[in-house]
Design a protein around this motif. Sequence first.
Motif, PDB file in Angstrom:
ATOM      1  N   ASN A   1       0.918  -1.212  -0.201  1.00  0.00           N
ATOM      2  CA  ASN A   1      -0.081  -0.099  -0.035  1.00  0.00           C
ATOM      3  C   ASN A   1       0.942   1.232   0.013  1.00  0.00           C
ATOM      4  OD1 ASN A   1      -2.825  -1.096   0.763  1.00  0.00           O
ATOM      5  ND2 ASN A   1      -1.351  -2.325   1.902  1.00  0.00           N
ATOM      6  N   LEU A   2       1.709   1.146  -0.630  1.00  0.00           N
ATOM      7  CA  LEU A   2       2.754   2.244  -0.883  1.00  0.00           C
ATOM      8  C   LEU A   2       2.331   3.751  -0.996  1.00  0.00           C
ATOM      9  CD1 LEU A   2       5.976   2.786  -0.351  1.00  0.00           C
ATOM     10  CD2 LEU A   2       6.398   2.220  -2.997  1.00  0.00           C
ATOM     11  N   ASP A   3       1.734   3.663  -1.993  1.00  0.00           N
ATOM     12  CA  ASP A   3       0.987   5.147  -2.463  1.00  0.00           C
ATOM     13  C   ASP A   3      -0.084   5.723  -1.190  1.00  0.00           C
ATOM     14  OD1 ASP A   3       1.874   4.894  -4.782  1.00  0.00           O
ATOM     15  OD2 ASP A   3       0.127   4.126  -5.964  1.00  0.00           O
ATOM     16  N   ARG A   4      -0.793   4.911  -0.453  1.00  0.00           N
ATOM     17  CA  ARG A   4      -1.614   5.397   0.483  1.00  0.00           C
ATOM     18  C   ARG A   4      -0.496   5.795   1.802  1.00  0.00           C
ATOM     19  NH1 ARG A   4      -5.171   8.425   2.623  1.00  0.00           N
ATOM     20  NH2 ARG A   4      -6.150   7.633   4.397  1.00  0.00           N
ATOM     21  N   VAL A   5       0.518   4.814   2.138  1.00  0.00           N
ATOM     22  CA  VAL A   5       1.318   5.366   3.053  1.00  0.00           C
ATOM     23  C   VAL A   5       1.764   6.752   2.729  1.00  0.00           C
ATOM     24  CG1 VAL A   5       3.549   4.647   3.966  1.00  0.00           C
ATOM     25  CG2 VAL A   5       1.881   2.966   3.586  1.00  0.00           C
ATOM     26  N   ILE A   6       2.387   6.753   1.554  1.00  0.00           N
ATOM     27  CA  ILE A   6       3.166   7.884   1.320  1.00  0.00           C
ATOM     28  C   ILE A   6       2.052   9.274   1.181  1.00  0.00           C
ATOM     29  CG2 ILE A   6       4.230   9.741  -0.567  1.00  0.00           C
ATOM     30  CD1 ILE A   6       5.323   6.758  -1.675  1.00  0.00           C
TER      31      ILE A   6
ATOM     32  N   ALA B   1      -4.732   3.468  12.615  1.00  0.00           N
ATOM     33  CA  ALA B   1      -5.950   3.664  12.380  1.00  0.00           C
ATOM     34  C   ALA B   1      -6.296   3.109  11.171  1.00  0.00           C
ATOM     35  CB  ALA B   1      -6.415   5.122  12.597  1.00  0.00           C
ATOM     36  N   GLU B   2      -5.460   2.870  10.020  1.00  0.00           N
ATOM     37  CA  GLU B   2      -5.996   2.753   8.802  1.00  0.00           C
ATOM     38  C   GLU B   2      -6.120   1.191   8.728  1.00  0.00           C
ATOM     39  OE1 GLU B   2      -6.599   3.601   4.659  1.00  0.00           O
ATOM     40  OE2 GLU B   2      -6.120   4.943   6.208  1.00  0.00           O
ATOM     41  N   ASN B   3      -7.080   0.538   8.107  1.00  0.00           N
ATOM     42  CA  ASN B   3      -7.473  -0.765   7.944  1.00  0.00           C
ATOM     43  C   ASN B   3      -6.590  -1.229   6.671  1.00  0.00           C
ATOM     44  OD1 ASN B   3      -8.011  -3.367   8.038  1.00  0.00           O
ATOM     45  ND2 ASN B   3     -10.276  -2.943   8.160  1.00  0.00           N
ATOM     46  N   TRP B   4      -5.405  -1.986   6.501  1.00  0.00           N
ATOM     47  CA  TRP B   4      -4.635  -1.923   5.443  1.00  0.00           C
ATOM     48  C   TRP B   4      -5.088  -3.522   4.572  1.00  0.00           C
ATOM     49  CZ3 TRP B   4      -1.994   2.001   4.034  1.00  0.00           C
ATOM     50  CH2 TRP B   4      -1.584   2.845   4.906  1.00  0.00           C
ATOM     51  N   ALA B   5      -4.961  -3.319   3.336  1.00  0.00           N
ATOM     52  CA  ALA B   5      -5.268  -4.700   2.489  1.00  0.00           C
ATOM     53  C   ALA B   5      -3.968  -5.204   2.288  1.00  0.00           C
ATOM     54  CB  ALA B   5      -5.663  -4.158   1.287  1.00  0.00           C
ATOM     55  N   VAL B   6      -4.030  -6.595   2.532  1.00  0.00           N
ATOM     56  CA  VAL B   6      -2.982  -7.508   2.123  1.00  0.00           C
ATOM     57  C   VAL B   6      -3.180  -8.664   1.329  1.00  0.00           C
ATOM     58  CG1 VAL B   6      -1.791  -7.148   4.545  1.00  0.00           C
ATOM     59  CG2 VAL B   6      -3.581  -8.834   4.070  1.00  0.00           C
ATOM     60  N   THR B   7      -2.424  -9.467   0.983  1.00  0.00           N
ATOM     61  CA  THR B   7      -2.844 -10.467   0.183  1.00  0.00           C
ATOM     62  C   THR B   7      -4.009 -11.400   0.498  1.00  0.00           C
ATOM     63  OG1 THR B   7      -1.056 -12.145   1.111  1.00  0.00           O
ATOM     64  CG2 THR B   7      -0.420 -10.786  -0.790  1.00  0.00           C
TER      65      THR B   7
ATOM     66  N   LEU C   1      12.812   2.285  -0.726  1.00  0.00           N
ATOM     67  CA  LEU C   1      11.401   1.987  -1.600  1.00  0.00           C
ATOM     68  C   LEU C   1      11.624   1.514  -2.896  1.00  0.00           C
ATOM     69  CD1 LEU C   1       9.700   5.338  -0.350  1.00  0.00           C
ATOM     70  CD2 LEU C   1       9.452   2.978   0.623  1.00  0.00           C
ATOM     71  N   ARG C   2      12.101   0.267  -3.242  1.00  0.00           N
ATOM     72  CA  ARG C   2      12.089  -0.093  -4.524  1.00  0.00           C
ATOM     73  C   ARG C   2      11.967  -1.555  -4.410  1.00  0.00           C
ATOM     74  NH1 ARG C   2      17.607  -2.749  -4.392  1.00  0.00           N
ATOM     75  NH2 ARG C   2      18.570  -2.239  -2.313  1.00  0.00           N
ATOM     76  N   LYS C   3      11.536  -2.138  -5.653  1.00  0.00           N
ATOM     77  CA  LYS C   3      11.149  -3.319  -5.863  1.00  0.00           C
ATOM     78  C   LYS C   3      11.634  -4.487  -5.122  1.00  0.00           C
ATOM     79  CE  LYS C   3       7.369  -5.971  -7.088  1.00  0.00           C
ATOM     80  NZ  LYS C   3       6.201  -6.086  -6.315  1.00  0.00           N
ATOM     81  N   LEU C   4      13.171  -4.348  -5.458  1.00  0.00           N
ATOM     82  CA  LEU C   4      14.091  -5.293  -4.999  1.00  0.00           C
ATOM     83  C   LEU C   4      13.742  -5.463  -3.496  1.00  0.00           C
ATOM     84  CD1 LEU C   4      16.296  -7.278  -5.895  1.00  0.00           C
ATOM     85  CD2 LEU C   4      17.953  -5.407  -5.545  1.00  0.00           C
ATOM     86  N   GLU C   5      13.898  -4.482  -2.776  1.00  0.00           N
ATOM     87  CA  GLU C   5      13.874  -4.582  -1.209  1.00  0.00           C
ATOM     88  C   GLU C   5      12.458  -5.448  -0.880  1.00  0.00           C
ATOM     89  OE1 GLU C   5      15.549  -3.558   2.268  1.00  0.00           O
ATOM     90  OE2 GLU C   5      16.271  -3.153   0.402  1.00  0.00           O
ATOM     91  N   GLU C   6      11.567  -5.222  -1.511  1.00  0.00           N
ATOM     92  CA  GLU C   6      10.293  -5.937  -1.138  1.00  0.00           C
ATOM     93  C   GLU C   6      10.695  -7.554  -1.307  1.00  0.00           C
ATOM     94  OE1 GLU C   6       5.717  -6.754  -2.194  1.00  0.00           O
ATOM     95  OE2 GLU C   6       6.992  -5.202  -3.389  1.00  0.00           O
ATOM     96  N   MET C   7      11.356  -7.971  -2.501  1.00  0.00           N
ATOM     97  CA  MET C   7      11.707  -9.220  -2.412  1.00  0.00           C
ATOM     98  C   MET C   7      12.738  -9.895  -1.326  1.00  0.00           C
ATOM     99  SD  MET C   7      12.189  -9.303  -6.634  1.00  0.00           S
ATOM    100  CE  MET C   7      13.021 -10.894  -6.689  1.00  0.00           C
ATOM    101  N   GLU C   8      13.546  -8.789  -1.053  1.00  0.00           N
ATOM    102  CA  GLU C   8      14.725  -9.353   0.047  1.00  0.00           C
ATOM    103  C   GLU C   8      13.871  -9.435   1.260  1.00  0.00           C
ATOM    104  OE1 GLU C   8      17.689  -6.238  -0.146  1.00  0.00           O
ATOM    105  OE2 GLU C   8      18.319  -7.031  -1.885  1.00  0.00           O
ATOM    106  N   LEU C   9      12.949  -8.729   1.689  1.00  0.00           N
ATOM    107  CA  LEU C   9      12.111  -8.609   2.782  1.00  0.00           C
ATOM    108  C   LEU C   9      11.443  -9.979   2.898  1.00  0.00           C
ATOM    109  CD1 LEU C   9      10.667  -5.054   3.077  1.00  0.00           C
ATOM    110  CD2 LEU C   9      12.496  -5.969   4.635  1.00  0.00           C
TER     111      LEU C   9
END
Length: 752
Positions: free
Chosen positions: A394-399, A414-420, A443-451
């Motif tokens: 939810n990167l856009d909403r977080v920003i 307070a936000e109810n976040w959507a996940v898979t 904030l890059r795609k590769l970091e998400e894969m590493e996480l």
Amino acid sequence: MSEHDDTPPQSLTSEPLSRAIGDRYLTYALSTIMHRALPDARDGLKPVHRRILFAMRELKLSPTGGFRKSAKISGDVMGNYHPHGDAAIYDAMARLAQDFAMRYPLVNGQGNFGNIDGDNPAASRYTEARLAFPSEALLDGLAENAVDFRPNYDGTLEEPIVLPAAFPNLLANGASGIAVGMATNIPPHNLDELVEACQAMIRDPGISDDALVDLVPGPDFPTGGVIVEPKDSIRESYRTGRGAFRLRARWEKEDLGRGQWQIIVTEIPYQVQKSKLIERLAELIQTKKVPALADVRDESADDVRIVLEPKTRTIDPEMLMGMLFRSSDLELRFSMNMNVLIDGRVPKVCSLKEVLRAFLDHRREVLCRRSQHRLEKIAHRLEVLNGYIIAYLNLDRVIEIIRTVDEPKPALMAENWAVTDGDRVFLTDVQAEAILNMRLRSLRKLEEMELRNERDALLAERSELEALLNSEKAQWKRISAQLKEVQKQFGKGTAAGARRTAFADATEVEEVPIEAMIEREPITVILSKMGWVRAMKGHQALDAEVKFKDGDGPLFALHAETTDRIVLMGSNGRAYTLLGANLPGGRGMGEPVRLMVDLPNEAEVTHILLPKAGEKFLMASSDGDGFIVPGEELVAQTRAGKQVLNMREGARTQVCAPVSGDHVACVGENRKVLVFALEELPEMARGKGVRLQKFKDGGLSDAVTFTLADGLSWKDPAGRTRTETDLSEWLAKRASAGRMAPRGFPRDNRFN
């Protein structure tokens, strides 16, 4: 309070003196036992050593890092953890760095930290130190909640109660200490053998003590040496926790060619100061207690090399070393008393098995605590990773929230976040904080894969740790693997890990006669009137011309050999013994005999003799009392001699003559002669004896034994030998008065 009120103030209490002293002494005793003298069975350390290592860790003095001044280290230990003298702290740290005191030194020292000669370390301002690799193994896990901490003495810091200890340091490095009413003395051992014993206990918790001793055959001292203790005695010592080990120096015979040889001592017993050992050996040469030893030299450099020169090459090296083992610290007994604190609280004398069990139980507790600590860290990290992954989804909403909301953290939570899979979740406080602290570069795609990969790895590790905590078998398997790593790092495959102390059967040469250590040569012993003794080489004529000091002259002369024990009979009834080899040479005037034996100034030497095996002597005092004494009873073992003839004050030794024949002839100062049968005299080792002849006045002049059938001989005033065969006139019972001496009897009342 009125002036007549005898009620004591409320702040004072009264109790019996015995209880007050008892309580306070008990408090002191417990403090000494638990916090000073006895080591902990788990890490093998006393509080001062534990605090030194912990303070050095806090100073980041790693084995691969730089050194720091010892004064800085001891000052930190004293100021932060150990409120005692800095000299005591520095001495304890210096010992941890001495490779001749510690089998596996825990501190790397730079500078003068003392030596095997017994020299003290340099002052703390001159030396530097850092931790050694074995210390790292002892400290590993402190940051992972492996052990409990307690406040230091002033409550400003915390210190560990015990160290995690990856190896059984108590047995590896040993310990010694004196508490109140108890003491401990534990020798160092070989770490490789200790690990093998631990592995055997893991495989079979009920293993026997004998099986453990097969794996740990005995101590392994840093200075080497040879253990000559019988195997059965070693087994009993390890079974009970108390015993002793006979430890000898290691030596070899060095051939010098042409039949010459010398002995080289390459290793000396543990805790023996080399300089004092050399002094003792030199003293043995000076006092001639080991006549076969001619010289001792210290040719040591970095290694030990003590040269022992024999007096003659015909001596057996084993025999010479046997004498030195008896007389010096080339052999000692190392007493073992494995009195340690179990769980840091209860002092107990433990067997080898109990000490290893205490260590293994400690290692299991450390493993479980570290695993639990790691699980908590994984749980925290997984929580953060899940928050990161939600942020990426939810990167856009977080920003948008971060850019537009003044207080983004409550908004994120307070936000109810959507996940898979269509699920929705709320962020925790930890997750929201982690997202806000995240860098823009992440904030890059590769970091998400590493996480996601990291999360998967942590989940796998968590399941593995949970399985470990739920399985005792898995825990012991992990401990076994850790011990193998320790064995790989410090075991026999490393330079310092090979066993240094060997085992051998004791060559029993303790009862070597001193004569066997001396080259047998003829000598002529001369004793002067003023008490100077010397030994001329060879058998010279007893009446030959010999030089004496002014006013001195000959008193006694006899033929002997260097192996003979020469007995000097004193006028006080004591017999003193000199070894022929120990007598001064005949080139000078000799030495005063009173420097060699403790002959009182008021006494003088009355006889000199060479007692042979089976020979007997007639002993008599001037009072006329006497007896027969075996020759071997005249030989004394000490300088003080041995009392043989007991006499009243004022009497003196009058007769000490070899026994031959069947009758005794006595002559008194009154010139009366008495002859009686030899069998009437008792045979004794010491005493007053019985009356030989009765006197109204005066005393005994002389006595002699002879064969009645051959007659009694003496020299008349003209120097001719006269023999009287008809002695019926003088023959009577012992203690008779006798009859006047025959015509022509010597005027000095002597038979010879």
